[in-house]
Design a protein around this motif. Structure first.
Motif, short mmCIF file in Angstrom:
data_model
loop_
_atom_site.label_atom_id
_atom_site.label_comp_id
_atom_site.label_asym_id
_atom_site.label_seq_id
_atom_site.Cartn_x
_atom_site.Cartn_y
_atom_site.Cartn_z
N ARG A 190 4.47 0.03 7.60
CA ARG A 190 4.17 -0.29 8.55
C ARG A 190 2.99 1.06 9.53
NH1 ARG A 190 8.55 -3.26 9.95
NH2 ARG A 190 10.03 -4.16 8.08
N ASP A 191 3.39 2.42 8.93
CA ASP A 191 2.99 3.13 9.73
C ASP A 191 1.62 3.20 9.90
OD1 ASP A 191 5.88 4.08 9.94
OD2 ASP A 191 5.72 5.73 8.96
N ALA A 192 1.03 2.77 8.69
CA ALA A 192 -0.45 2.63 8.44
C ALA A 192 -1.22 1.48 9.59
CB ALA A 192 -0.85 2.52 7.50
N TYR A 193 -0.23 0.17 9.64
CA TYR A 193 -0.80 -0.58 10.76
C TYR A 193 -0.60 0.08 11.89
CZ TYR A 193 -0.62 -5.09 13.29
OH TYR A 193 -0.49 -5.72 14.29
N LYS A 194 0.55 0.63 12.51
CA LYS A 194 0.44 1.99 14.10
C LYS A 194 -0.59 1.54 13.96
CE LYS A 194 4.24 4.10 13.84
NZ LYS A 194 5.37 4.97 14.12
N ASP A 195 -0.99 2.59 13.26
CA ASP A 195 -1.69 4.08 13.19
C ASP A 195 -3.29 3.12 13.82
OD1 ASP A 195 0.37 5.94 13.28
OD2 ASP A 195 0.20 6.84 11.21
N MET A 196 -3.12 2.31 12.97
CA MET A 196 -4.45 1.69 12.60
C MET A 196 -5.03 0.89 14.39
SD MET A 196 -6.13 -1.08 9.88
CE MET A 196 -4.25 -2.25 10.58
N ILE A 197 -3.83 0.28 14.77
CA ILE A 197 -4.16 -0.26 15.98
C ILE A 197 -4.04 0.44 18.00
CG2 ILE A 197 -3.85 -2.91 14.39
CD1 ILE A 197 -0.42 -2.01 16.57
N MET B 220 0.94 -1.45 -0.16
CA MET B 220 0.07 0.01 0.18
C MET B 220 0.73 1.68 -0.41
SD MET B 220 -1.78 0.72 3.93
CE MET B 220 -1.29 2.11 3.33
N TYR B 221 0.43 2.15 -0.87
CA TYR B 221 0.10 3.57 -0.64
C TYR B 221 -0.13 4.46 0.63
CZ TYR B 221 4.77 4.48 -3.70
OH TYR B 221 5.80 4.69 -3.96
N ASP B 222 0.65 4.95 1.35
CA ASP B 222 -1.16 6.28 2.11
C ASP B 222 -0.65 7.92 0.25
OD1 ASP B 222 -2.47 8.94 2.73
OD2 ASP B 222 -0.68 8.11 5.01
N MET B 223 -1.93 8.15 -0.55
CA MET B 223 -1.42 8.71 -1.37
C MET B 223 -1.63 10.04 -0.81
SD MET B 223 -0.92 7.46 -4.20
CE MET B 223 -0.85 8.52 -4.67
N SER B 224 -1.94 10.24 0.32
CA SER B 224 -2.89 11.78 0.62
C SER B 224 -0.60 12.18 1.57
CB SER B 224 -3.15 12.15 2.43
OG SER B 224 -4.35 11.91 1.55
N ARG B 225 -0.06 10.87 2.24
CA ARG B 225 1.22 11.45 3.20
C ARG B 225 1.99 11.60 1.58
NH1 ARG B 225 3.83 7.36 6.73
NH2 ARG B 225 6.14 8.21 7.31
N VAL B 226 2.10 10.66 0.62
CA VAL B 226 2.84 11.07 -0.68
C VAL B 226 2.91 12.34 -1.12
CG1 VAL B 226 2.15 9.74 -2.17
CG2 VAL B 226 4.59 9.58 -1.81
N ASN B 227 1.42 12.44 -1.72
CA ASN B 227 1.66 14.03 -1.74
C ASN B 227 1.47 15.44 -1.16
OD1 ASN B 227 0.18 13.83 -4.94
ND2 ASN B 227 -0.62 12.16 -3.59
N LEU C 156 -6.26 8.63 6.34
CA LEU C 156 -6.27 7.58 7.24
C LEU C 156 -6.93 8.50 8.38
CD1 LEU C 156 -3.75 5.53 6.31
CD2 LEU C 156 -5.73 5.32 5.33
N ARG C 157 -7.20 9.09 8.67
CA ARG C 157 -7.43 10.01 9.90
C ARG C 157 -8.31 9.36 10.88
NH1 ARG C 157 -8.64 11.08 14.01
NH2 ARG C 157 -8.99 13.65 14.67
N TYR C 158 -9.41 7.83 10.97
CA TYR C 158 -10.23 7.79 11.19
C TYR C 158 -9.89 6.03 11.02
CZ TYR C 158 -12.55 11.80 12.33
OH TYR C 158 -12.88 13.24 12.07
N SER C 159 -8.53 5.70 10.38
CA SER C 159 -8.41 4.50 10.76
C SER C 159 -8.18 3.64 12.09
CB SER C 159 -6.72 4.00 9.49
OG SER C 159 -6.06 4.55 10.70
N ASN C 160 -7.99 4.36 13.26
CA ASN C 160 -8.37 3.27 14.07
C ASN C 160 -9.75 3.50 15.23
OD1 ASN C 160 -8.94 6.08 15.53
ND2 ASN C 160 -7.39 5.72 16.69
N GLU C 161 -10.28 3.29 14.11
CA GLU C 161 -11.92 3.35 14.87
C GLU C 161 -12.29 2.13 13.44
OE1 GLU C 161 -14.14 6.65 14.20
OE2 GLU C 161 -12.74 7.96 15.78
#
Length: 328
Positions: A279-286, A157-164, A254-259
């Motif tokens: 890695r970061d998306a998983y960390k933020d999600m949990i 995956m890419y976080d398209m917000s972050r890379v842009n 991904l603002r509400y990924s931890n919900e």
């Protein structure tokens, strides 16, 4: 009411056709009135209502590339699947062409769930999604919004917000760097409004410079060679519109990924340049998520970014099938 699409009838995929599944073209619409084109795959001799999966990605690819391979392979495991072209791209409708939107593209995934939910041979309580590359981030964003989705896989995956907003590897993560990019993009908007034409940003660089970084070589090897080239693919040809992705810069997906309460599996190549997104998306999600027990990050040893596009010997399809069957 909905636009009628003229779809290619011949098999024009970058992967061979499976003899284990039936295939046909279908269309569906999103709530913005855009008609989306998809390939539907279903196991031969299937009976009763099936669990279903919608697949999209990578960002700038078409359904004849990686997403179609994923969809066809998951159908071999017993799922009814669709691989679709996002709004404004491929065989789907939407004008002007070659635009992206964090809102509309999230809606594309939800519209795919709409379509699957009303199919007579689909169990509407067993629907999942797979997002590849930039659509992996979109899949997580959709899972945070759509409670009908029971399980989500985000692959390479890419976080398209972050890379842009921040550039690759967060190398442009400053207000000055963002201001410079926004100033250039808005100047481009003015020129395009004057001319009445949108300028394409260019797909994967071709010819490949000798000093290109590895991840550019990785993309070239997929999009610009017989391995993955497709005539309708943006990345294989002239790319997105120059201003096509600018809204991602200040709309974090991904603002509400931890919900997210439903199950999520994030897959990433251990040696992928993009692995930090997963890695970061998983960390933020949990983080602070009481529903973290059904979340997993799986790193594939030695794999690079595009290995998870089409390397069936590397993509953990067995793991994905087990994940969906256990959580849907």
């Amino acid at each position: 009411m909905w636009e009628k699409l003229t779809l290619t009838t011949e098999w024009d995929k970058t992967f061979p056709k499976s003899e284990q599944v039936n295939h046909r073209k279908v269309t569906f619409h999103n709530r913005y009135g855009i008609t989306l084109a998809a390939d539907l795959y279903e196991p031969k001799n299937a009976q009763g209502k099936l669990p279903a999966i919608a697949v999209c990605g990578p960002f700038g690819a078409v359904k004849e590339q990686a997403s179609g391979l994923y969809a066809q392979t998951m159908a071999e495991y017993g799922f009814l699947t669709i691989a679709f072209d996002p709004s404004f791209t491929g065989e789907s409708s939407g004008e002007p062409r070659y635009m992206a939107s964090p809102d509309i593209n999230t809606e594309d995934f939800q519209a795919a769930v709409d379509f699957l939910s009303v199919q007579e041979n689909v169990d509407c309580e067993k629907i999942g999604i797979i997002g590849i590359c930039g659509w992996g981030g979109m899949a997580l964003n959709t899972a945070a919004l759509d409670t009908r989705i029971k399980a989500t896989v985000a692959s390479t995956m890419y976080d398209m917000s972050r890379v842009n907003a921040n550039g690759y590897f967060d190398s442009e993560d400053s207000s000055d760097a963002r201001y410079k990019k926004k100033k250039a993009l808005n100047a481009q908007r003015t020129e395009e409004y004057k001319s009445g034409e949108y300028v394409r940003a260019g797909g994967v660089v071709d010819p490949l410079p000798d000093d290109a970084p590895f991840f550019v070589k990785d993309y070239y090897d997929y999009y610009k060679t017989d391995r993955g080239y497709h005539k309708r693919s943006l990345n294989s040809n002239d790319g997105w519109n120059t201003t096509g992705c600018m809204s991602f810069m200040n709309m974090p997906i991904l603002r509400y990924s931890n919900e997210i309460r439903s199950a999520v599996l994030i897959l990433h190549g251990e040696n992928a340049h993009s692995c930090y997104f997963g890695r970061d998306a998983y960390k933020d999600m949990i983080k602070d998520n009481p529903y973290s027990d059904n979340k997993e990050l799986m790193l594939i040893p030695d794999a690079v970014h595009t290995d998870l596009y089409d390397r069936s010997d590397i993509i953990p399809f067995d793991k994905m099938a087990q994940f969906f069957k256990a959580n849907m």
